[in-house]
Design a protein around this motif. Structure first.
Motif, PDB file in Angstrom:
ATOM      1  N   LEU A   1      27.268  55.908  42.319  1.00 13.99           N
ATOM      2  CA  LEU A   1      28.620  55.935  43.072  1.00 13.99           C
ATOM      3  C   LEU A   1      28.575  55.047  44.406  1.00 13.99           C
ATOM      4  O   LEU A   1      29.221  54.068  44.673  1.00 13.99           O
ATOM      5  N   CYS A   2      27.332  55.114  45.000  1.00 14.91           N
ATOM      6  CA  CYS A   2      27.062  54.543  46.326  1.00 14.91           C
ATOM      7  C   CYS A   2      26.643  52.928  45.870  1.00 14.91           C
ATOM      8  O   CYS A   2      26.962  51.978  46.941  1.00 14.91           O
ATOM      9  N   VAL A   3      26.238  52.513  44.569  1.00  8.26           N
ATOM     10  CA  VAL A   3      25.900  51.357  44.554  1.00  8.26           C
ATOM     11  C   VAL A   3      27.249  50.299  44.155  1.00  8.26           C
ATOM     12  O   VAL A   3      27.354  49.169  44.427  1.00  8.26           O
ATOM     13  N   ASN A   4      28.344  51.201  43.479  1.00  5.73           N
ATOM     14  CA  ASN A   4      29.447  50.302  43.044  1.00  5.73           C
ATOM     15  C   ASN A   4      30.066  49.726  44.432  1.00  5.73           C
ATOM     16  O   ASN A   4      30.606  48.390  43.990  1.00  5.73           O
ATOM     17  N   PRO A   5      30.374  49.828  45.569  1.00  4.72           N
ATOM     18  CA  PRO A   5      30.881  49.262  46.572  1.00  4.72           C
ATOM     19  C   PRO A   5      30.041  48.138  46.997  1.00  4.72           C
ATOM     20  O   PRO A   5      30.600  46.982  47.140  1.00  4.72           O
ATOM     21  N   PHE A   6      28.686  47.872  46.714  1.00  7.38           N
ATOM     22  CA  PHE A   6      27.754  46.886  47.017  1.00  7.38           C
ATOM     23  C   PHE A   6      27.943  45.994  45.940  1.00  7.38           C
ATOM     24  O   PHE A   6      27.997  44.770  46.339  1.00  7.38           O
ATOM     25  N   ILE A   7      28.159  46.345  44.868  1.00  7.09           N
ATOM     26  CA  ILE A   7      28.359  45.527  43.625  1.00  7.09           C
ATOM     27  C   ILE A   7      29.760  44.610  43.913  1.00  7.09           C
ATOM     28  O   ILE A   7      30.020  43.388  43.764  1.00  7.09           O
ATOM     29  N   SER A   8      30.677  45.234  44.360  1.00  9.23           N
ATOM     30  CA  SER A   8      32.003  44.656  44.781  1.00  9.23           C
ATOM     31  C   SER A   8      31.680  43.560  45.830  1.00  9.23           C
ATOM     32  O   SER A   8      32.278  42.438  45.853  1.00  9.23           O
ATOM     33  N   GLY A   9      30.845  43.923  46.589  1.00  7.66           N
ATOM     34  CA  GLY A   9      30.617  43.058  47.982  1.00  7.66           C
ATOM     35  C   GLY A   9      29.698  41.834  47.389  1.00  7.66           C
ATOM     36  O   GLY A   9      30.101  40.750  47.937  1.00  7.66           O
ATOM     37  N   ILE A  10      28.948  42.115  46.364  1.00  2.00           N
ATOM     38  CA  ILE A  10      28.336  40.801  45.782  1.00  2.00           C
ATOM     39  C   ILE A  10      29.182  39.954  45.122  1.00  2.00           C
ATOM     40  O   ILE A  10      29.187  38.664  45.432  1.00  2.00           O
ATOM     41  N   TRP A  11      30.153  40.549  44.201  1.00  2.00           N
ATOM     42  CA  TRP A  11      31.338  39.634  43.646  1.00  2.00           C
ATOM     43  C   TRP A  11      31.876  38.947  44.606  1.00  2.00           C
ATOM     44  O   TRP A  11      32.449  37.758  44.580  1.00  2.00           O
ATOM     45  N   GLY A  12      32.702  39.620  45.671  1.00  2.00           N
ATOM     46  CA  GLY A  12      33.389  38.918  46.881  1.00  2.00           C
ATOM     47  C   GLY A  12      32.471  37.891  47.435  1.00  2.00           C
ATOM     48  O   GLY A  12      33.051  36.739  47.604  1.00  2.00           O
ATOM     49  N   SER A  13      31.247  38.189  47.771  1.00  2.00           N
ATOM     50  CA  SER A  13      30.450  37.252  48.563  1.00  2.00           C
ATOM     51  C   SER A  13      30.225  35.859  47.680  1.00  2.00           C
ATOM     52  O   SER A  13      30.343  34.768  48.146  1.00  2.00           O
ATOM     53  N   ILE A  14      29.898  35.970  46.235  1.00  2.00           N
ATOM     54  CA  ILE A  14      29.351  34.845  45.346  1.00  2.00           C
ATOM     55  C   ILE A  14      30.861  34.168  45.061  1.00  2.00           C
ATOM     56  O   ILE A  14      30.654  32.958  44.999  1.00  2.00           O
ATOM     57  N   PHE A  15      31.706  34.637  45.107  1.00  2.53           N
ATOM     58  CA  PHE A  15      33.041  34.128  44.838  1.00  2.53           C
ATOM     59  C   PHE A  15      33.520  33.139  45.884  1.00  2.53           C
ATOM     60  O   PHE A  15      33.615  31.912  45.739  1.00  2.53           O
ATOM     61  N   LEU A  16      33.308  33.529  47.241  1.00  5.64           N
ATOM     62  CA  LEU A  16      33.726  32.904  48.324  1.00  5.64           C
ATOM     63  C   LEU A  16      32.527  31.809  48.356  1.00  5.64           C
ATOM     64  O   LEU A  16      32.928  30.610  48.626  1.00  5.64           O
TER      65      LEU A  16
END
Length: 147
Positions: A106-121
């Motif tokens: 559950l703690c990993v999930n927000p950081f995966i969202s951060g990776i998606w946002g970062s690599i998309f930008l």
């Protein structure tokens, strides 16, 4: 790409990032059934943890504090450390159906969202307008390979 070797290098690195990020996020999504008591409550808690991270601004804080490239590295590092912490704690019960590895995932999930946002930008900003669509398409195709 012949005229722009730096853009070729960045595109290849971004395709690798998209592949690994999709493999991690889909692998986690498909394993929620084994982590929690039922798949529906597990996915609900997973999405609530991602929502809390977005609502509190954790994802955006990491991106703006570190910058886009360093945010990808920071988020990948946190995801890796939390996954390695899951290995020795597999199956240890906290209470009822909650296990340590479930909480860590559950703690990993927000950081995966951060990776998606970062690599998309990062993908959108690293390419000139004339090549942006092609590079986003290539990276999205490699994300499907990772899935």
């Amino acid at each position: 790409f012949k005229k722009y070797p730096v853009m070729l290098k960045n595109t290849v690195l971004l395709m690798i990032c998209w592949t690994f990020t999709s493999a991690i996020s889909y692998g986690l999504l498909f394993s929620w059934n084994e982590l929690g008591s039922s798949i529906y409550t597990s996915v609900l808690f997973s999405e609530m943890s991602a929502f809390v991270a977005r609502a509190t601004g954790l994802v955006y804080f990491i991106i703006h504090f570190f910058g886009r490239k360093k945010a990808v590295v920071v988020n990948f590092t946190v995801v890796t450390l939390l996954f390695f912490a899951c290995v020795p704690t597999y199956g240890i019960q906290i209470s009822g159906t909650w296990t340590v590895d479930f909480v860590l995932c559950l703690c990993v999930n927000p950081f995966i969202s951060g990776i998606w946002g970062s690599i998309f930008l990062l993908t959108k900003e690293s390419a000139p307008t004339s090549h942006r669509g092609m590079i986003l398409s290539l990276c999205s195709a490699f994300a499907r390979v990772g899935a």
